[in-house]
Design a protein around this motif. Structure first.
Motif, PDB file in Angstrom:
ATOM      1  N   LYS A 194       0.824  -1.207   0.000  1.00  0.00           N
ATOM      2  CA  LYS A 194       0.000   0.000   0.000  1.00  0.00           C
ATOM      3  C   LYS A 194       0.861   1.260   0.000  1.00  0.00           C
ATOM      4  N   ASP A 195       2.054   1.174   0.616  1.00  0.00           N
ATOM      5  CA  ASP A 195       2.915   2.347   0.730  1.00  0.00           C
ATOM      6  C   ASP A 195       3.555   2.751  -0.593  1.00  0.00           C
ATOM      7  N   LEU A 196       3.549   1.873  -1.607  1.00  0.00           N
ATOM      8  CA  LEU A 196       4.177   2.187  -2.890  1.00  0.00           C
ATOM      9  C   LEU A 196       3.327   3.141  -3.736  1.00  0.00           C
ATOM     10  N   GLY A 197       2.055   3.170  -3.505  1.00  0.00           N
ATOM     11  CA  GLY A 197       1.171   4.062  -4.249  1.00  0.00           C
ATOM     12  C   GLY A 197       1.022   3.726  -5.716  1.00  0.00           C
ATOM     13  N   LEU A 198       1.252   2.457  -6.090  1.00  0.00           N
ATOM     14  CA  LEU A 198       1.152   2.036  -7.485  1.00  0.00           C
ATOM     15  C   LEU A 198      -0.292   1.739  -7.878  1.00  0.00           C
ATOM     16  N   ILE A 199      -0.585   1.885  -9.173  1.00  0.00           N
ATOM     17  CA  ILE A 199      -1.912   1.587  -9.713  1.00  0.00           C
ATOM     18  C   ILE A 199      -1.747   0.623 -10.885  1.00  0.00           C
ATOM     19  N   ASP A 200      -2.515  -0.449 -10.898  1.00  0.00           N
ATOM     20  CA  ASP A 200      -2.472  -1.414 -11.998  1.00  0.00           C
ATOM     21  C   ASP A 200      -3.514  -1.018 -13.042  1.00  0.00           C
ATOM     22  N   SER A 201      -3.109  -0.198 -14.006  1.00  0.00           N
ATOM     23  CA  SER A 201      -4.044   0.278 -15.027  1.00  0.00           C
ATOM     24  C   SER A 201      -4.401  -0.802 -16.036  1.00  0.00           C
ATOM     25  N   ASN A 202      -3.611  -1.898 -16.077  1.00  0.00           N
ATOM     26  CA  ASN A 202      -3.883  -2.972 -17.037  1.00  0.00           C
ATOM     27  C   ASN A 202      -4.792  -4.067 -16.461  1.00  0.00           C
ATOM     28  N   HIS A 203      -5.136  -3.957 -15.209  1.00  0.00           N
ATOM     29  CA  HIS A 203      -6.051  -4.904 -14.548  1.00  0.00           C
ATOM     30  C   HIS A 203      -5.565  -6.360 -14.714  1.00  0.00           C
ATOM     31  N   GLU A 256      -2.448 -28.072   2.646  1.00  0.00           N
ATOM     32  CA  GLU A 256      -1.205 -28.809   2.455  1.00  0.00           C
ATOM     33  C   GLU A 256      -0.175 -27.991   1.696  1.00  0.00           C
ATOM     34  N   ALA A 257      -0.637 -27.212   0.711  1.00  0.00           N
ATOM     35  CA  ALA A 257       0.302 -26.452  -0.108  1.00  0.00           C
ATOM     36  C   ALA A 257      -0.391 -25.243  -0.722  1.00  0.00           C
ATOM     37  N   ILE A 258       0.422 -24.236  -1.040  1.00  0.00           N
ATOM     38  CA  ILE A 258      -0.055 -23.058  -1.778  1.00  0.00           C
ATOM     39  C   ILE A 258       0.952 -22.795  -2.893  1.00  0.00           C
ATOM     40  N   ASP A 259       0.468 -22.720  -4.111  1.00  0.00           N
ATOM     41  CA  ASP A 259       1.309 -22.389  -5.256  1.00  0.00           C
ATOM     42  C   ASP A 259       0.867 -21.039  -5.798  1.00  0.00           C
ATOM     43  N   VAL A 260       1.828 -20.112  -5.869  1.00  0.00           N
ATOM     44  CA  VAL A 260       1.524 -18.728  -6.199  1.00  0.00           C
ATOM     45  C   VAL A 260       2.297 -18.319  -7.448  1.00  0.00           C
ATOM     46  N   ASP A 261       1.636 -17.614  -8.342  1.00  0.00           N
ATOM     47  CA  ASP A 261       2.301 -16.970  -9.474  1.00  0.00           C
ATOM     48  C   ASP A 261       2.036 -15.472  -9.370  1.00  0.00           C
ATOM     49  N   TYR A 262       3.049 -14.746  -8.860  1.00  0.00           N
ATOM     50  CA  TYR A 262       2.949 -13.304  -8.674  1.00  0.00           C
ATOM     51  C   TYR A 262       3.693 -12.559  -9.788  1.00  0.00           C
ATOM     52  N   SER A 263       3.758 -13.145 -10.967  1.00  0.00           N
ATOM     53  CA  SER A 263       4.524 -12.522 -12.058  1.00  0.00           C
ATOM     54  C   SER A 263       3.978 -11.146 -12.416  1.00  0.00           C
ATOM     55  N   SER A 264       2.658 -11.010 -12.474  1.00  0.00           N
ATOM     56  CA  SER A 264       2.073  -9.717 -12.832  1.00  0.00           C
ATOM     57  C   SER A 264       2.391  -8.672 -11.777  1.00  0.00           C
ATOM     58  N   LEU A 265       2.305  -9.055 -10.501  1.00  0.00           N
ATOM     59  CA  LEU A 265       2.619  -8.135  -9.411  1.00  0.00           C
ATOM     60  C   LEU A 265       4.079  -7.735  -9.454  1.00  0.00           C
ATOM     61  N   SER A 266       4.990  -8.699  -9.619  1.00  0.00           N
ATOM     62  CA  SER A 266       6.422  -8.421  -9.638  1.00  0.00           C
ATOM     63  C   SER A 266       6.798  -7.548 -10.824  1.00  0.00           C
ATOM     64  N   THR A 267       6.180  -7.791 -11.969  1.00  0.00           N
ATOM     65  CA  THR A 267       6.467  -6.992 -13.163  1.00  0.00           C
ATOM     66  C   THR A 267       6.073  -5.541 -12.961  1.00  0.00           C
ATOM     67  N   LEU A 268       4.911  -5.328 -12.343  1.00  0.00           N
ATOM     68  CA  LEU A 268       4.460  -3.957 -12.106  1.00  0.00           C
ATOM     69  C   LEU A 268       5.388  -3.234 -11.134  1.00  0.00           C
ATOM     70  N   ILE A 269       5.817  -3.926 -10.066  1.00  0.00           N
ATOM     71  CA  ILE A 269       6.655  -3.286  -9.047  1.00  0.00           C
ATOM     72  C   ILE A 269       8.050  -2.970  -9.583  1.00  0.00           C
ATOM     73  N   SER A 270       8.640  -3.910 -10.309  1.00  0.00           N
ATOM     74  CA  SER A 270      10.020  -3.733 -10.778  1.00  0.00           C
ATOM     75  C   SER A 270      10.116  -2.939 -12.073  1.00  0.00           C
ATOM     76  N   GLY A 271       9.036  -2.892 -12.861  1.00  0.00           N
ATOM     77  CA  GLY A 271       9.082  -2.203 -14.152  1.00  0.00           C
ATOM     78  C   GLY A 271       9.720  -3.022 -15.251  1.00  0.00           C
ATOM     79  N   THR A 272      10.080  -4.288 -14.946  1.00  0.00           N
ATOM     80  CA  THR A 272      10.637  -5.205 -15.946  1.00  0.00           C
ATOM     81  C   THR A 272       9.813  -6.483 -15.954  1.00  0.00           C
ATOM     82  N   ASN A 273       9.883  -7.207 -17.054  1.00  0.00           N
ATOM     83  CA  ASN A 273       9.103  -8.434 -17.195  1.00  0.00           C
ATOM     84  C   ASN A 273       9.706  -9.546 -16.330  1.00  0.00           C
ATOM     85  N   ASN A 274       8.996  -9.963 -15.301  1.00  0.00           N
ATOM     86  CA  ASN A 274       9.494 -10.971 -14.365  1.00  0.00           C
ATOM     87  C   ASN A 274       8.604 -12.210 -14.332  1.00  0.00           C
TER      88      ASN A 274
END
Length: 250
Positions: free
Chosen positions: A187-196, A211-229
């Motif tokens: 929340k402190d970053l103040g970013l907006i995901d305009s691409n939804h 038992e397990a959680i499998d997460v794909d945060y690629s969209s979140l990481s890409t928005l935060i870093s500004g590079t395709n992750n």
């Protein structure tokens, strides 16, 4: 009855020339007399004997165990007494770089080992404070890895409660908007995901236990870093509700 008659009866019951029939009747009467006195005394004391179990005596019940994301009270060897109680193994993969965290959590405290390309170190977390173990003593430090932001499952669980998953057998798949994850973790970053954009989370359950959680945060990481992750997390949980208590020495 005259004395001679009593003597004759007593002689038949208990004398040297006693009559076996008279003796048996006399012994039966004596036994009945003492039994009557015993029953009377027991009833007077309120302890009437019985062969049945008292109706109000509770029968033993099995000990139940708690579930992973929500399994409290600080008792050193009391298993399953914590609201949150589990051991875990987390693997974070950012593009080609891996980092592993293995540890255990009881309520708001954790001990864990962080393993990456530079080696391994032991840490602890108490509420929002991180500590590093050196010479068997923990010292306060800054957060040792940015991956630990997502090791905190409380914001994630709260966010998923507002979404409806696709269910396939014991797997629950959520498609989480990046905007929700930004609110939960950044929340402190103040970013907006305009691409939804969306992020995928798959929870594998066993009855009421995760038992397990499998997460794909690629969209979140890409928005935060500004590079395709490509950023994924695999989380495994075990010893749910049975993880032993531990001490963190400052």
């Amino acid at each position: 009855m005259k004395n001679n008659q009593w003597k004759e009866i007593l002689n038949k019951c208990f004398g040297h020339e006693k009559d076996e029939r008279w003796n048996a009747v006399a012994m039966l009467l004596i036994f009945a007399f003492f039994l009557g006195i015993l029953i009377f005394m027991l009833r007077q004391n309120g302890t009437t004997p019985t062969l049945e179990n008292p109706k109000n005596t509770p029968s033993p019940t099995p000990i139940s165990t708690a579930s992973p994301s929500d399994t409290n009270v600080n008792q050193e060897e009391n298993l399953g007494s914590h609201e949150i109680n589990y051991s875990y193994l987390y693997t974070f993969t950012l593009n080609d770089t891996k980092e592993t965290i293995t540890g255990k959590r009881l309520d708001q405290k954790e001990i864990f080992t962080l393993i990456n390309q530079t080696g391994s170190s032991d840490y602890a977390r108490v509420s929002d404070n991180y500590l590093k173990k050196e010479n068997e003593v923990y010292h306060l430090v800054e957060i040792p890895s940015r991956n630990l932001i997502y090791a905190n499952l409380d914001p994630l669980i709260a966010a998923l409660e507002e979404l409806t998953p696709d269910i396939n057998s014991n797997q629950y798949t959520y498609y989480v908007p990046t905007s929700i994850l930004l609110t939960a973790y950044h929340k402190d970053l103040g970013l907006i995901d305009s691409n939804h954009t969306l992020n995928t989370i798959v929870i594998t359950r066993n009855d009421t236990t995760i038992e397990a959680i499998d997460v794909d945060y690629s969209s979140l990481s890409t928005l935060i870093s500004g590079t395709n992750n490509q950023y994924t997390i695999h989380m495994e949980f075990n010893h749910v509700g049975t993880t032993k208590n531990f001490t963190i020495s400052f």
